[in-house]
Design an enzyme around this catalytic site. Structure first.
Site, PDB file in Angstrom:
ATOM      1  N   CYS A 186       4.572   3.329   0.554  1.00  0.00           N
ATOM      2  CA  CYS A 186       5.588   2.111   1.351  1.00  0.00           C
ATOM      3  C   CYS A 186       6.814   2.037   0.561  1.00  0.00           C
ATOM      4  O   CYS A 186       7.342   1.017   1.411  1.00  0.00           O
ATOM      5  CB  CYS A 186       4.643   0.970   0.658  1.00  0.00           C
ATOM      6  SG  CYS A 186       3.110   1.732   1.185  1.00  0.00           S
ATOM      7  N   HIS A 226       7.876  -5.008   2.896  1.00  0.00           N
ATOM      8  CA  HIS A 226       6.843  -4.139   3.179  1.00  0.00           C
ATOM      9  C   HIS A 226       6.156  -4.979   4.166  1.00  0.00           C
ATOM     10  O   HIS A 226       5.304  -5.711   3.301  1.00  0.00           O
ATOM     11  CB  HIS A 226       6.573  -2.563   2.421  1.00  0.00           C
ATOM     12  CG  HIS A 226       5.137  -2.612   2.058  1.00  0.00           C
ATOM     13  ND1 HIS A 226       5.657  -1.804   3.987  1.00  0.00           N
ATOM     14  CD2 HIS A 226       4.463  -2.830   1.968  1.00  0.00           C
ATOM     15  CE1 HIS A 226       3.409  -1.266   3.505  1.00  0.00           C
ATOM     16  NE2 HIS A 226       3.065  -1.851   2.254  1.00  0.00           N
ATOM     17  N   ASN A 238      -0.721  -3.074   7.851  1.00  0.00           N
ATOM     18  CA  ASN A 238      -0.208  -1.947   6.637  1.00  0.00           C
ATOM     19  C   ASN A 238       0.082  -0.272   6.983  1.00  0.00           C
ATOM     20  O   ASN A 238      -0.689   0.161   7.358  1.00  0.00           O
ATOM     21  CB  ASN A 238      -0.551  -1.948   5.435  1.00  0.00           C
ATOM     22  CG  ASN A 238       0.275  -1.313   4.608  1.00  0.00           C
ATOM     23  OD1 ASN A 238       0.557  -1.054   4.477  1.00  0.00           O
ATOM     24  ND2 ASN A 238      -0.281  -1.799   2.879  1.00  0.00           N
TER      25      ASN A 238
HETATM   26  O1  UT7 Z   1       0.813  -0.686   0.244  1.00  0.00           O
HETATM   27  C1  UT7 Z   1       0.805  -0.463  -0.813  1.00  0.00           C
HETATM   28  C2  UT7 Z   1       0.790  -1.918  -1.829  1.00  0.00           C
HETATM   29  N1  UT7 Z   1      -0.792  -2.503  -0.804  1.00  0.00           N
HETATM   30  C3  UT7 Z   1      -0.405  -3.981  -1.275  1.00  0.00           C
HETATM   31  O2  UT7 Z   1       0.433  -4.685  -1.501  1.00  0.00           O
HETATM   32  C4  UT7 Z   1      -1.565  -3.985  -1.223  1.00  0.00           C
HETATM   33  C5  UT7 Z   1      -2.063  -5.199  -2.526  1.00  0.00           C
HETATM   34  N2  UT7 Z   1      -3.032  -6.558  -2.504  1.00  0.00           N
HETATM   35  C6  UT7 Z   1      -4.243  -7.291  -1.647  1.00  0.00           C
HETATM   36  O3  UT7 Z   1      -2.801  -7.400  -0.847  1.00  0.00           O
HETATM   37  C7  UT7 Z   1      -4.748  -7.587  -1.841  1.00  0.00           C
HETATM   38  O4  UT7 Z   1      -5.319  -7.484  -3.334  1.00  0.00           O
HETATM   39  C8  UT7 Z   1      -5.900  -7.356  -1.117  1.00  0.00           C
HETATM   40  C9  UT7 Z   1      -5.338  -8.125   0.387  1.00  0.00           C
HETATM   41  C10 UT7 Z   1      -6.166  -6.127  -0.607  1.00  0.00           C
HETATM   42  C11 UT7 Z   1      -7.208  -7.991  -0.910  1.00  0.00           C
HETATM   43  O5  UT7 Z   1      -7.301  -9.761  -1.307  1.00  0.00           O
HETATM   44  P1  UT7 Z   1      -7.728 -10.180  -2.762  1.00  0.00           P
HETATM   45  O6  UT7 Z   1      -7.740 -11.829  -2.169  1.00  0.00           O
HETATM   46  O7  UT7 Z   1      -7.133  -9.768  -4.162  1.00  0.00           O
HETATM   47  O8  UT7 Z   1      -9.306 -10.241  -2.292  1.00  0.00           O
HETATM   48  P2  UT7 Z   1     -10.275  -9.118  -3.838  1.00  0.00           P
HETATM   49  O9  UT7 Z   1      -9.831  -8.126  -3.899  1.00  0.00           O
HETATM   50  O10 UT7 Z   1     -10.362 -10.224  -4.827  1.00  0.00           O
HETATM   51  O11 UT7 Z   1     -11.527  -9.361  -3.007  1.00  0.00           O
HETATM   52  C12 UT7 Z   1     -11.835 -11.412  -2.777  1.00  0.00           C
HETATM   53  C13 UT7 Z   1     -13.392 -11.038  -2.437  1.00  0.00           C
HETATM   54  C14 UT7 Z   1     -14.659  -9.861  -3.372  1.00  0.00           C
HETATM   55  O12 UT7 Z   1     -15.730 -10.990  -3.404  1.00  0.00           O
HETATM   56  P3  UT7 Z   1     -16.180 -11.419  -4.240  1.00  0.00           P
HETATM   57  O13 UT7 Z   1     -16.148 -10.254  -5.551  1.00  0.00           O
HETATM   58  O14 UT7 Z   1     -15.232 -12.502  -4.742  1.00  0.00           O
HETATM   59  O15 UT7 Z   1     -17.470 -11.757  -4.067  1.00  0.00           O
HETATM   60  C15 UT7 Z   1     -14.524  -8.782  -2.377  1.00  0.00           C
HETATM   61  O16 UT7 Z   1     -15.867  -8.094  -2.183  1.00  0.00           O
HETATM   62  O17 UT7 Z   1     -13.148 -10.107  -1.236  1.00  0.00           O
HETATM   63  C16 UT7 Z   1     -14.075  -9.586  -1.055  1.00  0.00           C
HETATM   64  N3  UT7 Z   1     -13.965  -8.960   0.109  1.00  0.00           N
HETATM   65  C17 UT7 Z   1     -13.392  -8.765   1.422  1.00  0.00           C
HETATM   66  N4  UT7 Z   1     -14.134  -9.142   2.083  1.00  0.00           N
HETATM   67  C18 UT7 Z   1     -14.440  -9.350   3.588  1.00  0.00           C
HETATM   68  C19 UT7 Z   1     -13.276  -7.539  -0.665  1.00  0.00           C
HETATM   69  N5  UT7 Z   1     -12.438  -6.577   1.183  1.00  0.00           N
HETATM   70  C20 UT7 Z   1     -12.769  -7.692   1.920  1.00  0.00           C
HETATM   71  C21 UT7 Z   1     -13.128  -8.041   3.408  1.00  0.00           C
HETATM   72  N6  UT7 Z   1     -13.520  -8.140   4.452  1.00  0.00           N
HETATM   73  N7  UT7 Z   1     -12.940  -6.510   4.087  1.00  0.00           N
END
Ligand code: UT7
Length: 319
Positions: free
Chosen positions: A111, A248, A278
């Protein structure tokens, strides 16, 4: 002599996939995706290839610049999703547009790829010998996704953006800084090639993007403000003097967090990820293309990419 932007181009696949449509197939919801990322739709290639998207974006940038393809001496494509490892996507684009004198190669910096490719192109131009350089970010990431992994498949998508740089008496590129932290190499990964065959063993491995989202989030919200401050220091500018920040397009919350850390209103951060998701190396040139109607002559603009490697890169432009 300096370097300026002479033309911009953008291309996306025809098919638009909404959060609602995606959640019919994946265990997710429009509410989750929208509130956690800011993404509402993304474009997904059905027939389009990385080569085709890169070529369309390139043709638009050349036409906007009013430059003959024959006069382009350098074509660099930033991509992690080429159709072929060899030839490079850059060679295929050069063939398609008729850039028959160009040096062509691809760059892999995920990215951050567009900023890395721009730094290489601008350095080569400043050394002499290259009058016009085409830098393209192009991805068809939908082919590289595990459509059962809701942590990644709702985020990444397809598209291309192109910038035609030309040598000029007026200099638009005020500063660039890039960097890498290979200690975070495991945080976003994508195996190479179509198979992992050894001489003795043919191993089936999933060729999909894997990401440790929370780690990358922390990296981005720490490193990006640092990188922007470094570039601003080089140019002796303050965050308030920047008219538009184009980061990005990974996550709306990352952009809001960076705005807060820099002490500038989040409205100064341009966002188009609600439409495109993204698109990795393509996201910054696609966002610059969409932001151009808002830009005024003399505006200072920050472009900043971050991602797998880990890598990051920031550019300061004067419009
Ligand atoms: O392009 C390269 C660079 N990449 C990035 O910059 C990405 C950086 N990271 C992020 O943007 C975020 O970490 C994400 C958008 C990927 C994830 O968001 P988050 O707020 O960090 O969520 P998380 O991974 O901590 O997950 C929170 C909850 C989890 O459930 P529990 O364990 O709290 O019950 C996940 O299982 O959300 C759940 N979850 C989802 N639920 C519904 C994860 N993905 C999804 C989904 N739909 N798509």
């Amino acid at each position: 002599m300096g370097v300026k932007i002479a033309g911009l181009g953008k291309a996306v696949p025809q098919m638009v996939l909404s959060n609602e449509k995606l959640s019919e197939r994946v265990d997710t919801s429009d509410e989750w995706i929208r509130s956690r990322t800011g993404i509402e739709n993304r474009c997904i290639a059905v027939t389009e290839t990385t080569e085709q998207l890169a070529t369309s974006a390139a043709l638009e940038a050349i036409s906007a610049a009013g430059i003959e393809a024959h006069n382009i001496e350098l074509v660099i494509v930033a991509t992690v999703s080429p159709d072929t490892t060899m030839p490079s996507t850059a060679c295929l684009v050069a063939r398609n547009i008729g850039a028959d004198r160009a040096t062509c190669f691809d760059i892999t910096a995920a990215c951050s790829g567009f900023v890395f490719a721009s730094e290489v192109a601008i350095s080569m131009m400043n050394q002499g010998g290259y009058q016009n350089a085409l830098v393209i970010g192009a991805e068809v990431l939908s082919k590289m996704l595990d459509w059962e992994d809701r942590g990644t498949c709702v985020l990444f998508a397809d598209g291309a953006g192109a910038v035609l740089y030309t040598k000029s008496e007026e200099n638009q590129i005020l500063a660039i800084e890039t960097g890498s932290n290979p200690k975070g190499a495991d945080q976003i990964t994508l195996p190479a090639g179509v198979g992992n065959h050894t001489f003795y063993q043919v191993e089936e491995r999933k060729q999909t993007i894997q990401m440790s989202g929370r780690d990358v989030y922390v990296f981005a919200t720490t490193k990006v403000p640092e990188s922007i401050r470094k570039v601003l220091e080089k140019a002796q500018l303050t965050p308030e003097e920047i008219a538009v920040y184009i980061l990005h397009q990974a996550n709306s919350r990352i952009m809001d967090n960076v705005a807060q850390k820099l002490g500038v209103p989040k409205e100064h951060f341009f966002k188009n990820l609600s439409h495109y998701g993204n698109t990795s190396a393509a996201s910054i040139p696609m966002a610059l293309y969409d932001a151009k109607a808002l830009l005024k002559s003399g505006d200072k603009i920050i472009l900043s990419g971050f991602g797998a490697g880990l890598t990051w890169g920031t550019m300061l432009l004067e419009w």
